[in-house]
Write an enzyme that holds these catalytic residues in place. Structure first.
Site, PDB file in Angstrom:
ATOM      1  N   ASN A  39      38.020  34.531  31.802  1.00  0.00           N
ATOM      2  CA  ASN A  39      39.376  34.891  32.211  1.00  0.00           C
ATOM      3  C   ASN A  39      40.161  33.616  32.554  1.00  0.00           C
ATOM      4  OD1 ASN A  39      41.698  35.837  33.444  1.00  0.00           O
ATOM      5  ND2 ASN A  39      40.648  36.892  35.110  1.00  0.00           N
ATOM      6  N   GLU A  50      41.874  42.177  50.253  1.00  0.00           N
ATOM      7  CA  GLU A  50      42.470  43.380  49.674  1.00  0.00           C
ATOM      8  C   GLU A  50      42.026  44.669  50.368  1.00  0.00           C
ATOM      9  OE1 GLU A  50      42.031  43.520  45.440  1.00  0.00           O
ATOM     10  OE2 GLU A  50      42.956  41.563  45.168  1.00  0.00           O
ATOM     11  N   CYS A  95      39.758  39.597  38.011  1.00  0.00           N
ATOM     12  CA  CYS A  95      38.337  39.715  37.663  1.00  0.00           C
ATOM     13  C   CYS A  95      37.455  39.812  38.909  1.00  0.00           C
ATOM     14  CB  CYS A  95      37.897  38.558  36.765  1.00  0.00           C
ATOM     15  SG  CYS A  95      38.263  36.926  37.408  1.00  0.00           S
ATOM     16  N   HIS A  96      37.973  39.405  40.060  1.00  0.00           N
ATOM     17  CA  HIS A  96      37.199  39.522  41.304  1.00  0.00           C
ATOM     18  C   HIS A  96      36.982  40.979  41.706  1.00  0.00           C
ATOM     19  CE1 HIS A  96      41.436  39.441  42.580  1.00  0.00           C
ATOM     20  NE2 HIS A  96      41.046  40.205  43.596  1.00  0.00           N
ATOM     21  N   TYR A 116      31.116  46.784  36.166  1.00  0.00           N
ATOM     22  CA  TYR A 116      31.135  46.236  34.808  1.00  0.00           C
ATOM     23  C   TYR A 116      31.003  47.375  33.792  1.00  0.00           C
ATOM     24  CZ  TYR A 116      30.457  41.646  36.972  1.00  0.00           C
ATOM     25  OH  TYR A 116      30.599  40.503  37.729  1.00  0.00           O
TER      26      TYR A 116
END
Length: 151
Positions: free
Chosen positions: A108, A144, A116-117, A87
């Site tokens: 979002n 990912e 945003c994850h 952040y």
């Protein structure tokens, strides 16, 4: 506003478009369903993402938000697939504070596509308000980057 719902590994999602751009991705099945060329393209890209075959979305986006939120969401789109940013790192590039970045993340309107994850707290995974919360965030981050250790 045309919208299309999809079954995904993280639950049902609904994608909506307006004026030729994606404007929202919501958790759950939408009541009204309609197809369009853009929604078909979004469906193809989302399915390829969940299959591990797509690393970057190529869709026109038009999220509604304040100038600050738009700056944060733009910074989120610059986080490469398989990587995370804190952040505080997003705040350094978009302005504001880690807390204001967290608030923008929570607002979002196009999660997954605006990733945003991929934003984590210093020293732990942070929060997530989409889907099943942290379980969904963990699933996406593992998709990912399966070798990442999540705190």
């Amino acid at each position: 506003m045309p919208q299309l719902s999809l079954h995904t590994p993280i639950g049902d999602i609904t994608v909506a478009e307006e004026d030729g751009a994606i404007v929202s991705l919501d958790w759950g099945w939408g009541r009204d369903q309609s197809r369009s060329a853009l929604l078909d393209r979004a469906e193809e890209q989302l399915q390829a993402y969940f299959d591990g075959e797509l690393r970057q979305f190529d869709l026109p986006l038009a999220p509604a938000g304040t100038p600050y939120r738009l700056a944060v969401w733009k910074a989120l789109c610059e986080i490469p697939y398989g990587e995370t940013r804190s952040y505080q790192e997003i705040a350094a590039s978009a302005g504001g504070s880690a807390r204001s970045v967290g608030q923008a993340n929570g607002r979002n309107p196009i999660p997954l596509i605006i990733p945003c994850h991929r934003v984590v707290a210093a020293g732990h995974i942070g929060g997530y308000s989409g889907g099943d919360g942290l379980a969904t965030k963990r699933w996406l981050l593992t998709l990912e980057n399966p070798t990442r250790t999540l705190l």
